[in-house]
Scaffold this motif. Structure first.
Motif, mmCIF file in Angstrom:
data_model
loop_
_atom_site.group_PDB
_atom_site.id
_atom_site.type_symbol
_atom_site.label_atom_id
_atom_site.label_comp_id
_atom_site.label_asym_id
_atom_site.label_seq_id
_atom_site.Cartn_x
_atom_site.Cartn_y
_atom_site.Cartn_z
ATOM 1 N N ILE A 98 3.409 -10.817 9.167
ATOM 2 C CA ILE A 98 3.434 -9.489 8.537
ATOM 3 C C ILE A 98 3.723 -9.641 7.042
ATOM 4 O O ILE A 98 3.088 -8.997 6.206
ATOM 5 C CB ILE A 98 4.486 -8.588 9.223
ATOM 6 N N ALA A 99 4.661 -10.547 6.727
ATOM 7 C CA ALA A 99 5.004 -10.787 5.313
ATOM 8 C C ALA A 99 3.773 -11.277 4.544
ATOM 9 O O ALA A 99 3.539 -10.860 3.405
ATOM 10 C CB ALA A 99 6.132 -11.806 5.221
ATOM 11 N N ARG A 100 2.997 -12.124 5.176
ATOM 12 C CA ARG A 100 1.766 -12.620 4.532
ATOM 13 C C ARG A 100 0.833 -11.443 4.220
ATOM 14 O O ARG A 100 0.291 -11.336 3.122
ATOM 15 C CB ARG A 100 1.068 -13.600 5.476
ATOM 16 N N ASN A 101 0.666 -10.532 5.198
ATOM 17 C CA ASN A 101 -0.209 -9.371 4.972
ATOM 18 C C ASN A 101 0.328 -8.479 3.857
ATOM 19 O O ASN A 101 -0.434 -7.985 3.033
ATOM 20 C CB ASN A 101 -0.360 -8.551 6.258
ATOM 21 N N VAL A 102 1.640 -8.293 3.871
ATOM 22 C CA VAL A 102 2.261 -7.465 2.815
ATOM 23 C C VAL A 102 2.015 -8.100 1.450
ATOM 24 O O VAL A 102 1.695 -7.417 0.473
ATOM 25 C CB VAL A 102 3.781 -7.296 3.084
ATOM 26 N N PHE A 103 2.127 -9.426 1.391
ATOM 27 C CA PHE A 103 1.913 -10.126 0.122
ATOM 28 C C PHE A 103 0.471 -9.951 -0.353
ATOM 29 O O PHE A 103 0.219 -9.668 -1.526
ATOM 30 C CB PHE A 103 2.244 -11.609 0.273
ATOM 31 N N TYR A 104 -0.492 -10.098 0.554
ATOM 32 C CA TYR A 104 -1.894 -9.920 0.172
ATOM 33 C C TYR A 104 -2.180 -8.475 -0.248
ATOM 34 O O TYR A 104 -2.940 -8.232 -1.181
ATOM 35 C CB TYR A 104 -2.826 -10.333 1.312
ATOM 36 N N GLU A 105 -1.552 -7.519 0.449
ATOM 37 C CA GLU A 105 -1.721 -6.110 0.050
ATOM 38 C C GLU A 105 -1.189 -5.905 -1.367
ATOM 39 O O GLU A 105 -1.792 -5.198 -2.176
ATOM 40 C CB GLU A 105 -0.958 -5.181 1.005
ATOM 41 N N HIS A 106 -0.044 -6.537 -1.627
ATOM 42 C CA HIS A 106 0.545 -6.433 -2.961
ATOM 43 C C HIS A 106 -0.410 -7.007 -4.010
ATOM 44 O O HIS A 106 -0.609 -6.416 -5.075
ATOM 45 C CB HIS A 106 1.882 -7.171 -2.993
ATOM 46 N N LEU A 107 -1.017 -8.154 -3.695
ATOM 47 C CA LEU A 107 -1.957 -8.761 -4.640
ATOM 48 C C LEU A 107 -3.149 -7.846 -4.896
ATOM 49 O O LEU A 107 -3.611 -7.728 -6.027
ATOM 50 C CB LEU A 107 -2.474 -10.098 -4.095
ATOM 51 N N ARG A 108 -3.622 -7.211 -3.845
ATOM 52 C CA ARG A 108 -4.756 -6.304 -4.008
ATOM 53 C C ARG A 108 -4.376 -5.119 -4.887
ATOM 54 O O ARG A 108 -5.153 -4.641 -5.683
ATOM 55 C CB ARG A 108 -5.253 -5.808 -2.644
ATOM 56 N N ARG A 109 -3.120 -4.658 -4.705
ATOM 57 C CA ARG A 109 -2.662 -3.525 -5.519
ATOM 58 C C ARG A 109 -2.537 -3.921 -6.984
ATOM 59 O O ARG A 109 -2.898 -3.201 -7.884
ATOM 60 C CB ARG A 109 -1.309 -3.021 -5.016
ATOM 61 N N GLU A 110 -1.989 -5.095 -7.179
ATOM 62 C CA GLU A 110 -1.685 -5.515 -8.546
ATOM 63 C C GLU A 110 -2.873 -6.161 -9.255
ATOM 64 O O GLU A 110 -2.948 -6.153 -10.475
ATOM 65 C CB GLU A 110 -0.511 -6.508 -8.536
#
Lengths: 176, 115
Positions: A78-90
């Motif tokens: 889940i943390a990995r997905n959250v990190f990738y979502e963050h990258l997409r946002r940023e």
């Protein structure tokens, strides 16, 4: 999954037991927060925000956890997905934050070099190295978290290490 | 030249050196963001959605909105509220969806009968 985790998960799903969730949080907050610190170049505030987002998702989706892997491995995915979502946002995430640069400098020059070079790796390379060296995660578990075959984990770990070594050497030669 | 062992040692030292605090504040913060324990939360959700629906309906009936704009606004409001973590759950969206569909069916029916 340990029997203690099984009991806690059952209590949270069946009774929305907040004390049980608090116990899980206390147990797993440190590795997840440390993981995000590494992934975010040491930015404490950002990594805690992402860790918080991760645990909220854990809470919401705990009923989908099937117990086929360790709970921590599932939380890491889940943390990995959250990190990738963050990258997409940023979108951009290559610069080491200035405040963190100072924070690493106070620790040691060597760690500052690694931190800078880590941020030059692709997010996936950074992820795989952090996972590979993170406490308690075997390569099998890394393959579960990243959802890629074990052989691919080994190959990509070697490739990422080679790239990091090259970056570190180039960096140290430039610094001389 | 740096060999693999040097790199391994540096990496292990680097990754092991990430000290986080005991997490008391972090844990407290996460717990406050959890949705409240509420047995009849779905009733609250539906009442809340219905309230917003009625408010929008009043705005529409006061001729500030066309039926199309009304439906569009309903979907935007629903989505925005849901994005606000726990303020709005899927039940609200379902309620919105059912009410929206009812409106569309009613006006289609009326248009057919009047024609």
């Amino acid at each position: 999954m340990s029997s203690n985790d099984t009991e806690l998960v059952a209590l949270i799903i069946a009774q929305d037991d907040r004390e049980a969730f608090e116990s899980l949080l206390k147990k797993y907050q440190a590795p997840i927060r440390a993981f995000f610190r590494k992934m975010c170049g040491g930015d404490g505030e950002l990594s805690d925000d992402l860790a918080q987002e991760t645990f909220l998702k854990v809470y919401r989706h705990l009923s989908t956890f099937q117990g086929n892997s360790q709970l921590l491995t599932w939380i890491y995915s889940i943390a990995r997905n959250v990190f990738y979502e963050h990258l997409r946002r940023e979108e951009k995430f290559t610069e080491l934050p200035e405040s963190e640069e100072m924070s690493y400098t106070t620790r040691s020059e060597e760690k500052l070099d690694i931190a800078k070079c880590m941020l030059q790796l692709t997010p996936e390379e950074r992820l795989i190295l952090t996972m590979a060296y993170a406490q308690g995660l075997s390569q099998t578990e890394v393959s579960e978290v990243l959802e890629i075959p074990l052989g691919t984990v080994k190959t990509r770990t070697l490739q990422a290490k080679e790239k990091l070594r090259g970056l570190l050497q180039a960096y140290s030669e430039r610094s001389l | 030249m740096m060999d693999n062992n040097d790199l391994d040692q540096m990496m292990e030292s680097f990754l092991a050196d990430e000290h986080v605090d005991n997490g008391e504040a972090f844990v407290a913060n996460v717990l406050t963001t959890l949705p409240p324990v509420y047995k009849w939360w779905w009733v609250q959700d539906i009442v809340q959605a219905f309230g917003i629906f009625v408010a929008l309906l009043i705005v529409w009936k006061l001729k500030f909105l066309t039926p199309g704009a009304f439906l569009l606004l309903m979907s935007v409001v629903g989505e925005k509220l849901q994005a606000h973590n726990h303020l709005f759950s899927h039940n609200n969206l379902m309620t919105f969806g059912v009410l929206g569909a009812a409106i569309v069916i009613y006006y289609t029916y009326r248009a057919v009968v009047e024609s």
